[in-house]
Write a protein that holds these residues in place. Structure first.
Motif, PDB file in Angstrom:
ATOM      1  N   HIS A  13       6.924  -4.386  45.526  1.00 27.91           N
ATOM      2  CA  HIS A  13       5.213  -4.254  45.859  1.00 27.91           C
ATOM      3  C   HIS A  13       4.916  -3.313  46.802  1.00 27.91           C
ATOM      4  CE1 HIS A  13       4.199  -8.557  44.142  1.00 27.91           C
ATOM      5  NE2 HIS A  13       4.745  -7.858  43.480  1.00 27.91           N
ATOM      6  N   SER A  14       5.714  -3.341  47.996  1.00 31.79           N
ATOM      7  CA  SER A  14       5.663  -2.032  49.125  1.00 31.79           C
ATOM      8  C   SER A  14       5.538  -0.483  48.444  1.00 31.79           C
ATOM      9  CB  SER A  14       6.496  -2.217  50.107  1.00 31.79           C
ATOM     10  OG  SER A  14       7.855  -1.905  49.703  1.00 31.79           O
ATOM     11  N   ASN A  15       6.371  -0.511  47.421  1.00 36.63           N
ATOM     12  CA  ASN A  15       6.721   0.841  46.751  1.00 36.63           C
ATOM     13  C   ASN A  15       5.604   1.085  45.609  1.00 36.63           C
ATOM     14  OD1 ASN A  15       9.233   2.330  47.779  1.00 36.63           O
ATOM     15  ND2 ASN A  15       9.902   0.153  47.472  1.00 36.63           N
ATOM     16  N   ILE A  16       5.113   0.086  45.047  1.00 34.59           N
ATOM     17  CA  ILE A  16       3.835   0.014  44.170  1.00 34.59           C
ATOM     18  C   ILE A  16       2.529   0.501  44.967  1.00 34.59           C
ATOM     19  CG2 ILE A  16       2.431  -1.176  42.652  1.00 34.59           C
ATOM     20  CD1 ILE A  16       4.747  -2.977  41.868  1.00 34.59           C
ATOM     21  N   GLY A  17       2.783   0.035  45.983  1.00 35.88           N
ATOM     22  CA  GLY A  17       1.502   0.419  47.200  1.00 35.88           C
ATOM     23  C   GLY A  17       1.611   2.029  47.559  1.00 35.88           C
ATOM     24  N   TYR A  18       2.985   2.351  47.808  1.00 36.26           N
ATOM     25  CA  TYR A  18       3.224   3.669  48.185  1.00 36.26           C
ATOM     26  C   TYR A  18       2.914   4.606  47.032  1.00 36.26           C
ATOM     27  CZ  TYR A  18       6.121   7.491  50.077  1.00 36.26           C
ATOM     28  OH  TYR A  18       6.637   8.595  50.532  1.00 36.26           O
ATOM     29  N   ILE A  19       3.218   4.209  45.801  1.00 37.42           N
ATOM     30  CA  ILE A  19       2.687   5.146  44.527  1.00 37.42           C
ATOM     31  C   ILE A  19       1.138   5.329  44.797  1.00 37.42           C
ATOM     32  CG2 ILE A  19       2.460   5.153  42.255  1.00 37.42           C
ATOM     33  CD1 ILE A  19       5.418   3.744  41.973  1.00 37.42           C
ATOM     34  N   VAL A  20       0.632   4.105  44.577  1.00 36.15           N
ATOM     35  CA  VAL A  20      -0.968   4.171  44.872  1.00 36.15           C
ATOM     36  C   VAL A  20      -1.426   5.065  45.927  1.00 36.15           C
ATOM     37  CG1 VAL A  20      -3.240   2.835  44.955  1.00 36.15           C
ATOM     38  CG2 VAL A  20      -1.166   1.774  43.662  1.00 36.15           C
ATOM     39  N   THR A  21      -1.129   4.726  47.012  1.00 38.37           N
ATOM     40  CA  THR A  21      -1.305   5.713  48.233  1.00 38.37           C
ATOM     41  C   THR A  21      -1.131   7.155  48.053  1.00 38.37           C
ATOM     42  OG1 THR A  21      -0.649   3.841  49.765  1.00 38.37           O
ATOM     43  CG2 THR A  21      -1.123   5.939  50.697  1.00 38.37           C
ATOM     44  N   LEU A  48       0.955  18.539  50.173  1.00 33.70           N
ATOM     45  CA  LEU A  48       0.937  18.417  49.036  1.00 33.70           C
ATOM     46  C   LEU A  48       2.312  18.411  48.460  1.00 33.70           C
ATOM     47  CD1 LEU A  48      -0.895  18.236  46.230  1.00 33.70           C
ATOM     48  CD2 LEU A  48      -0.593  21.001  46.367  1.00 33.70           C
ATOM     49  N   GLN A  49       3.217  19.168  48.620  1.00 35.36           N
ATOM     50  CA  GLN A  49       4.626  19.262  48.141  1.00 35.36           C
ATOM     51  C   GLN A  49       5.232  18.045  48.616  1.00 35.36           C
ATOM     52  OE1 GLN A  49       5.823  21.703  46.108  1.00 35.36           O
ATOM     53  NE2 GLN A  49       7.407  20.002  45.863  1.00 35.36           N
ATOM     54  N   ASN A  50       4.894  17.490  49.674  1.00 38.71           N
ATOM     55  CA  ASN A  50       5.728  16.252  50.155  1.00 38.71           C
ATOM     56  C   ASN A  50       5.131  15.110  49.651  1.00 38.71           C
ATOM     57  OD1 ASN A  50       7.319  17.444  52.397  1.00 38.71           O
ATOM     58  ND2 ASN A  50       5.759  17.286  53.777  1.00 38.71           N
ATOM     59  N   THR A  51       3.835  15.033  49.063  1.00 37.11           N
ATOM     60  CA  THR A  51       3.152  14.121  48.347  1.00 37.11           C
ATOM     61  C   THR A  51       3.960  14.009  46.843  1.00 37.11           C
ATOM     62  OG1 THR A  51       1.080  14.264  49.451  1.00 37.11           O
ATOM     63  CG2 THR A  51       1.193  13.164  47.422  1.00 37.11           C
ATOM     64  N   TYR A  52       4.163  15.213  46.263  1.00 36.90           N
ATOM     65  CA  TYR A  52       4.998  15.147  44.985  1.00 36.90           C
ATOM     66  C   TYR A  52       6.356  14.521  44.987  1.00 36.90           C
ATOM     67  CZ  TYR A  52       1.370  18.044  43.151  1.00 36.90           C
ATOM     68  OH  TYR A  52       0.030  18.532  42.512  1.00 36.90           O
ATOM     69  N   LEU A  53       7.066  14.957  46.505  1.00 39.10           N
ATOM     70  CA  LEU A  53       8.317  14.675  46.328  1.00 39.10           C
ATOM     71  C   LEU A  53       8.350  12.921  46.890  1.00 39.10           C
ATOM     72  CD1 LEU A  53       9.689  17.315  48.660  1.00 39.10           C
ATOM     73  CD2 LEU A  53      10.271  16.680  46.421  1.00 39.10           C
ATOM     74  N   GLY A  54       7.287  12.531  47.469  1.00 42.51           N
ATOM     75  CA  GLY A  54       7.266  11.306  47.851  1.00 42.51           C
ATOM     76  C   GLY A  54       6.791  10.487  46.482  1.00 42.51           C
ATOM     77  N   LEU A  55       6.167  10.729  45.686  1.00 36.96           N
ATOM     78  CA  LEU A  55       5.974  10.259  44.422  1.00 36.96           C
ATOM     79  C   LEU A  55       7.262  10.089  43.507  1.00 36.96           C
ATOM     80  CD1 LEU A  55       2.462  11.754  43.293  1.00 36.96           C
ATOM     81  CD2 LEU A  55       2.887   9.351  43.454  1.00 36.96           C
TER      82      LEU A  55
END
Length: 471
Positions: free
Chosen positions: A169-177, A286-293
């Motif tokens: 669930h925490s990772n699903i929240g991470y995706i949404v964020t 932006l790049q860190n967000t793509y990598l985080g996704l």
């Protein structure tokens, strides 16, 4: 950390060209520090090391307070609100000369966020022991319908279920964020404040969804504070008592010591790779967000996948944890190879994509299984105290790694020089965890210690009452 590192690099200069020059991506970048100069990457690691030292003090002092009375929910609320405040304050971090303020806000946010994770995690064993299935298992054991071995296996599976669901669930929240972050990062890509706005959005998301826990949380008070004890010293006294009785809880403390080293190596490896990643992508949110996704999606899938495999084949928590630890060793080894090769070792864009995917596949289960092992080795009723020590081993462990690695980097000027030390640290820790921790025996030792401790406190309380009546 990215915003702090961005400001620090913008304020720094190339030591070869002198003050007033700009830092080049391939060269060193230094800032004035303690009467001299120090590389920006070393300052980032120092900030992390000092933060971990403060966490150590907090977890040992405050950790046990939450085990008594109704303090648990208030401790968590205070740390959460402080973290929210630090995150909202990042809107002021615009000019490079504010890098010191950026460092302070990074440290406050990092410390309080780490504290919230520890105290949220401390609630987990109590929840896991009181699910309908867990209560049913205890009743069956008392009626003699299942053996002790069957009960321990099923209870472990139930604890893992709660831990894995929480992690997923925490990772699903991470995706949404991260998805929400793109709604600002893409249309406002040319705005100089886009990174600040993104942090505000992320923090607002946490406030919006996190506040309801404190509104609807059911009261779960702990035991009353023992007579003659004080809230500010009870934690240190209990830790001292526990350490003195190490022989009664050998596997719990071996696990805490080994995990201290493992978490130190893993956390510092993650920070060092993040530094290399920020340098490679020029601190791009932006790049860190793509990598985080990429990491978040694989984390969610792997957590559920690992849980399915464990449940289907009834594999012990220790064996599942050992699988994730193999990758924990490989991550610094990967960076170490970069010392001798420019073709492999966190030098190329594809490697950072591979790193984030591999981290997602194995390190989300790493957190879930490490938490479950701690829950299984924790004496019942002393959750906050031992999870405070676990937080000391996990979040506050990196008193060694960042300080040694920053000294290595500061002396050599090469980020990759820190990876050999981290590889050795992770390898030693994993060997101790595998050969030195007997989870079933440790679980029984913990239950016996808790029962003995409660009986002693009850007897001492009765003696004090009798003494007062005699007066």
């Amino acid at each position: 950390m990215t915003l702090f590192q961005t400001l620090a690099n913008s304020a720094g200069y190339d030591p070869k060209k002198g003050p007033g020059s700009s830092c080049s991506p391939a060269g060193q970048c230094v800032l004035p520090w303690a009467g001299g100069v120090k590389s920006v990457n070393s300052i980032v690691l120092i900030a992390q090391g000092v933060s971990f030292a403060i966490m150590t003090l907090l977890f040992t002092t405050v950790g046990s307070i939450a085990d008594y009375g109704r303090f648990g929910r208030w401790v968590l609320l205070v740390f959460t609100v402080l973290c929210w405040g630090a995150q909202f304050s990042t809107i002021s971090l615009i000019q490079p000369d504010r890098w010191r303020l950026g460092m302070a806000l990074y440290m406050i946010g990092f410390i309080t966020y780490g504290a919230t994770l520890v105290f949220y995690a401390a609630i987990f064993p109590r929840l896991a022991r009181n699910t309908a299935h867990a209560r049913d298992l205890r009743e069956k054991l008392q009626r003699g319908e299942i053996s002790l071995a069957e009960y321990e296996l099923e209870e472990s599976m139930e604890t893992n279920r709660i831990s894995n669901i929480s992690t997923a669930h925490s990772n699903i929240g991470y995706i949404v964020t991260l998805g929400l972050n793109l709604s600002i990062l893409l249309p406002l890509a040319s705005n100089p404040k886009v990174n600040n706005y993104t942090l505000l959005l992320t923090n607002g998301y946490w406030v919006l969804l996190g506040i309801w826990w404190f509104v609807f949380q059911q009261p779960r008070p702990g035991s009353p504070l023992p007579k003659g004890a004080h809230y500010l010293t009870i934690g240190w006294k209990q830790i001292w008592v526990a350490l003195r009785q190490y022989k009664q809880l050998p596997y719990t403390f071996i696990y805490l010591a080994a995990f201290f080293l493992l978490a130190d190596g893993f956390n510092t490896t993650g920070t060092l790779v993040q530094i290399c990643q920020n340098d490679k992508f020029q601190f791009s949110f932006l790049q860190n967000t793509y990598l985080g996704l990429a990491q978040a999606v694989t984390s969610t899938a792997s957590t559920l996948g690992f849980w399915y495999i464990q449940r289907y084949w009834k594999i012990s928590t220790k064996k599942m944890f050992a699988v994730t630890n193999v990758v924990t060793i490989l991550l610094p080894l990967w960076g170490m190879i970069g010392l001798w090769s420019s073709k492999f070792g966190y030098h190329h864009v594809w490697e950072f994509w591979a790193y984030n995917i591999m981290t997602g596949l194995f390190q989300a289960p790493y957190y879930a299984f490490s938490q479950t092992m701690m829950a299984e080795l924790t004496p019942p009723g002393y959750d906050n105290m031992f999870f405070g020590l676990f937080g000391l081993s996990n979040r506050a462990s990196s008193l060694i790694g960042p300080n040694i690695v920053q000294a290595i980097i500061d002396k050599s000027g090469n980020n990759w020089e820190g990876f050999p030390f981290l590889f050795a640290l992770c390898t030693c820790a994993c060997l101790i965890l595998w050969f030195g921790v007997d989870v079933p025996k440790g679980r029984r030792d913990a239950a016996a210690w808790a029962e003995k401790r409660r009986s002693k406190i009850q007897r001492d309380g009765q003696l004090v009452e009798e003494s007062e009546r005699a007066k």
